[in-house]
Scaffold this active site. Structure first.
Site, PDB file in Angstrom:
ATOM      1  N   ARG A   1      16.865 -47.619  28.116  1.00  0.00           N
ATOM      2  CA  ARG A   1      16.119 -46.409  28.485  1.00  0.00           C
ATOM      3  C   ARG A   1      17.058 -45.327  29.002  1.00  0.00           C
ATOM      4  O   ARG A   1      16.864 -44.139  28.729  1.00  0.00           O
ATOM      5  CB  ARG A   1      15.050 -46.749  29.534  1.00  0.00           C
ATOM      6  CG  ARG A   1      13.822 -47.371  28.896  1.00  0.00           C
ATOM      7  CD  ARG A   1      13.007 -48.163  29.866  1.00  0.00           C
ATOM      8  NE  ARG A   1      12.439 -47.369  30.934  1.00  0.00           N
ATOM      9  CZ  ARG A   1      12.064 -47.879  32.123  1.00  0.00           C
ATOM     10  NH1 ARG A   1      12.238 -49.157  32.374  1.00  0.00           N
ATOM     11  NH2 ARG A   1      11.544 -47.113  33.019  1.00  0.00           N
TER      12      ARG A   1
ATOM     13  N   ARG B   1      10.284 -35.124  26.229  1.00  0.00           N
ATOM     14  CA  ARG B   1      11.422 -36.022  26.373  1.00  0.00           C
ATOM     15  C   ARG B   1      12.442 -35.821  25.252  1.00  0.00           C
ATOM     16  O   ARG B   1      13.468 -36.504  25.224  1.00  0.00           O
ATOM     17  CB  ARG B   1      10.925 -37.454  26.311  1.00  0.00           C
ATOM     18  CG  ARG B   1      11.084 -38.192  27.640  1.00  0.00           C
ATOM     19  CD  ARG B   1      10.512 -39.564  27.440  1.00  0.00           C
ATOM     20  NE  ARG B   1      10.883 -40.500  28.433  1.00  0.00           N
ATOM     21  CZ  ARG B   1      10.062 -40.876  29.421  1.00  0.00           C
ATOM     22  NH1 ARG B   1       8.910 -40.313  29.586  1.00  0.00           N
ATOM     23  NH2 ARG B   1      10.445 -41.821  30.258  1.00  0.00           N
TER      24      ARG B   1
ATOM     25  N   ARG C   1       7.020 -53.555  36.404  1.00  0.00           N
ATOM     26  CA  ARG C   1       6.642 -53.084  35.070  1.00  0.00           C
ATOM     27  C   ARG C   1       7.359 -53.936  34.044  1.00  0.00           C
ATOM     28  O   ARG C   1       8.506 -54.320  34.249  1.00  0.00           O
ATOM     29  CB  ARG C   1       7.096 -51.621  34.907  1.00  0.00           C
ATOM     30  CG  ARG C   1       6.004 -50.633  35.180  1.00  0.00           C
ATOM     31  CD  ARG C   1       6.533 -49.241  35.273  1.00  0.00           C
ATOM     32  NE  ARG C   1       7.260 -48.777  34.093  1.00  0.00           N
ATOM     33  CZ  ARG C   1       7.672 -47.529  33.931  1.00  0.00           C
ATOM     34  NH1 ARG C   1       7.424 -46.634  34.868  1.00  0.00           N
ATOM     35  NH2 ARG C   1       8.323 -47.172  32.858  1.00  0.00           N
TER      36      ARG C   1
ATOM     37  N   ARG D   1      11.909 -51.779  41.871  1.00  0.00           N
ATOM     38  CA  ARG D   1      10.546 -51.264  42.077  1.00  0.00           C
ATOM     39  C   ARG D   1       9.426 -52.229  41.676  1.00  0.00           C
ATOM     40  O   ARG D   1       9.535 -52.962  40.706  1.00  0.00           O
ATOM     41  CB  ARG D   1      10.368 -49.879  41.448  1.00  0.00           C
ATOM     42  CG  ARG D   1      10.375 -49.813  39.960  1.00  0.00           C
ATOM     43  CD  ARG D   1      10.355 -48.354  39.517  1.00  0.00           C
ATOM     44  NE  ARG D   1      10.284 -48.258  38.083  1.00  0.00           N
ATOM     45  CZ  ARG D   1      10.358 -47.131  37.411  1.00  0.00           C
ATOM     46  NH1 ARG D   1      10.505 -45.985  38.050  1.00  0.00           N
ATOM     47  NH2 ARG D   1      10.291 -47.127  36.104  1.00  0.00           N
TER      48      ARG D   1
ATOM     49  N   LYS E   1      10.749 -39.415  39.688  1.00  0.00           N
ATOM     50  CA  LYS E   1       9.858 -38.405  39.093  1.00  0.00           C
ATOM     51  C   LYS E   1       8.385 -38.695  39.318  1.00  0.00           C
ATOM     52  O   LYS E   1       7.640 -37.836  39.757  1.00  0.00           O
ATOM     53  CB  LYS E   1      10.057 -38.408  37.571  1.00  0.00           C
ATOM     54  CG  LYS E   1      10.879 -37.340  37.010  1.00  0.00           C
ATOM     55  CD  LYS E   1      10.936 -37.397  35.491  1.00  0.00           C
ATOM     56  CE  LYS E   1      11.188 -38.703  34.869  1.00  0.00           C
ATOM     57  NZ  LYS E   1      10.259 -39.373  34.066  1.00  0.00           N
TER      58      LYS E   1
HETATM   59  P1  AMP Z   1       7.872 -43.457  31.932  1.00  0.00           P
HETATM   60  O1  AMP Z   1       6.754 -44.064  32.683  1.00  0.00           O
HETATM   61  O2  AMP Z   1       7.843 -41.957  31.945  1.00  0.00           O
HETATM   62  O3  AMP Z   1       9.224 -44.015  32.350  1.00  0.00           O
HETATM   63  O4  AMP Z   1       7.670 -43.867  30.395  1.00  0.00           O
HETATM   64  C1  AMP Z   1       7.656 -45.233  29.991  1.00  0.00           C
HETATM   65  C2  AMP Z   1       7.915 -45.349  28.505  1.00  0.00           C
HETATM   66  O5  AMP Z   1       6.889 -44.662  27.771  1.00  0.00           O
HETATM   67  C3  AMP Z   1       9.211 -44.734  28.006  1.00  0.00           C
HETATM   68  O6  AMP Z   1      10.323 -45.615  28.172  1.00  0.00           O
HETATM   69  C4  AMP Z   1       8.880 -44.490  26.535  1.00  0.00           C
HETATM   70  O7  AMP Z   1       8.923 -45.693  25.797  1.00  0.00           O
HETATM   71  C5  AMP Z   1       7.425 -44.053  26.598  1.00  0.00           C
HETATM   72  N1  AMP Z   1       7.257 -42.572  26.742  1.00  0.00           N
HETATM   73  C6  AMP Z   1       6.698 -41.906  27.795  1.00  0.00           C
HETATM   74  N2  AMP Z   1       6.691 -40.582  27.584  1.00  0.00           N
HETATM   75  C7  AMP Z   1       7.260 -40.398  26.364  1.00  0.00           C
HETATM   76  C8  AMP Z   1       7.568 -39.249  25.570  1.00  0.00           C
HETATM   77  N3  AMP Z   1       7.286 -37.999  25.992  1.00  0.00           N
HETATM   78  N4  AMP Z   1       8.156 -39.456  24.374  1.00  0.00           N
HETATM   79  C9  AMP Z   1       8.438 -40.689  23.909  1.00  0.00           C
HETATM   80  N5  AMP Z   1       8.194 -41.815  24.602  1.00  0.00           N
HETATM   81  C10 AMP Z   1       7.607 -41.677  25.816  1.00  0.00           C
END
Ligand code: AMP
Length: 212
Positions: free
Chosen positions: A167, A85, A156, A124, A13
């Site tokens: 996750r 989300r 990360r 990654r 994504k």
């Molecule tokens: P991502 O980079 O999109 O994989 O997001 C990394 C982490 O940020 C996720 O595993 C969540 O802990 C948090 N996160 C990001 N976006 C959201 C969201 N819309 N709602 C809740 N937690 C979020």
């Protein structure tokens, strides 16, 4: 144009969203990135969410809705990566769009199965100097150094095996239902997320072209 990117963690994504933004001149709004920046710079928000991110859980809806309202209210053409989300966040974004006179044009769902996303996440890396992302399965980074500037590549802190499992479970429980939420409105486009990044990008741009 307003576009939402949906997909499991590790579905590609973020990479694809940034390419689409560059090619269509959309502002990239990635909630994961916003949270990570806050953690890195030690803001109050960052301190509050650090352990949640590290455990692979979702940050609470109210916090996320507040962040997104601030970020979108003055933007016209943007792409949201990582928001909504949960169904509650999706309903909230409807309310915010109504409040600010905006509407979602397209929702792209990047379809990749759980074993593949797990493999991708664990492979990654990114460069702390130039910010470029790499994957051991698709890029030549055997020595774990950035091909451009030689910096040691980093993973990360939430890309560990245990956190990834959590996750993906959170995703299945709370985010996957959004597919149906947008399908019902006829704005969801299912794009197979396997193949080379270039092929996937072509599929996405084709889907967006057909929609417009
Ligand atoms: P991502 O980079 O999109 O994989 O997001 C990394 C982490 O940020 C996720 O595993 C969540 O802990 C948090 N996160 C990001 N976006 C959201 C969201 N819309 N709602 C809740 N937690 C979020």
């Amino acid at each position: 144009m307003i576009c939402i990117f949906l997909g499991a963690p590790g579905s590609g994504k973020g990479t694809q969203a940034k390419k689409v933004c560059a090619s269509l001149h959309l502002t990239y709004i990635g909630t994961g990135e916003i949270l990570r920046e806050n953690v890195a710079s030690g803001t109050e928000l960052g301190k509050r969410v650090k352990s949640i991110l590290e455990a692979g859980h979702l940050v609470d809806d109210d916090t996320m809705i507040e962040i997104i309202e601030e970020r979108i209210k003055n933007e016209d053409s943007f792409l949201m990566d990582g928001f909504p989300r949960t169904v509650r966040q999706a309903e909230a974004i409807d309310g915010l769009f109504e409040k600010y006179g905006k509407k979602v044009d397209s929702v792209i769902f990047l379809d990749v199965d759980a074993p593949e996303v797990t493999k991708r996440i664990l492979g990654r890396f990114s460069c702390p100097v130039c910010g470029k992302d790499f994957n051991v399965y698709t890029d030549d980074i055997k020595d774990r150094r950035c091909p451009a500037d030689g910096a040691r590549l980093l993973q990360r802190s939430d890309d560990t095996e245990e956190t990834v499992r959590e996750r993906i479970e959170e995703y299945a429980r709370k985010t996957a239902p959004l597919k149906e939420f947008y399908e019902k409105r006829n704005i969801l486009m299912n794009v197979p997320g396997t193949g080379s990044p270039g092929e996937i990008f072509e599929r996405i741009t084709e889907a967006l072209d057909n929609k417009n």
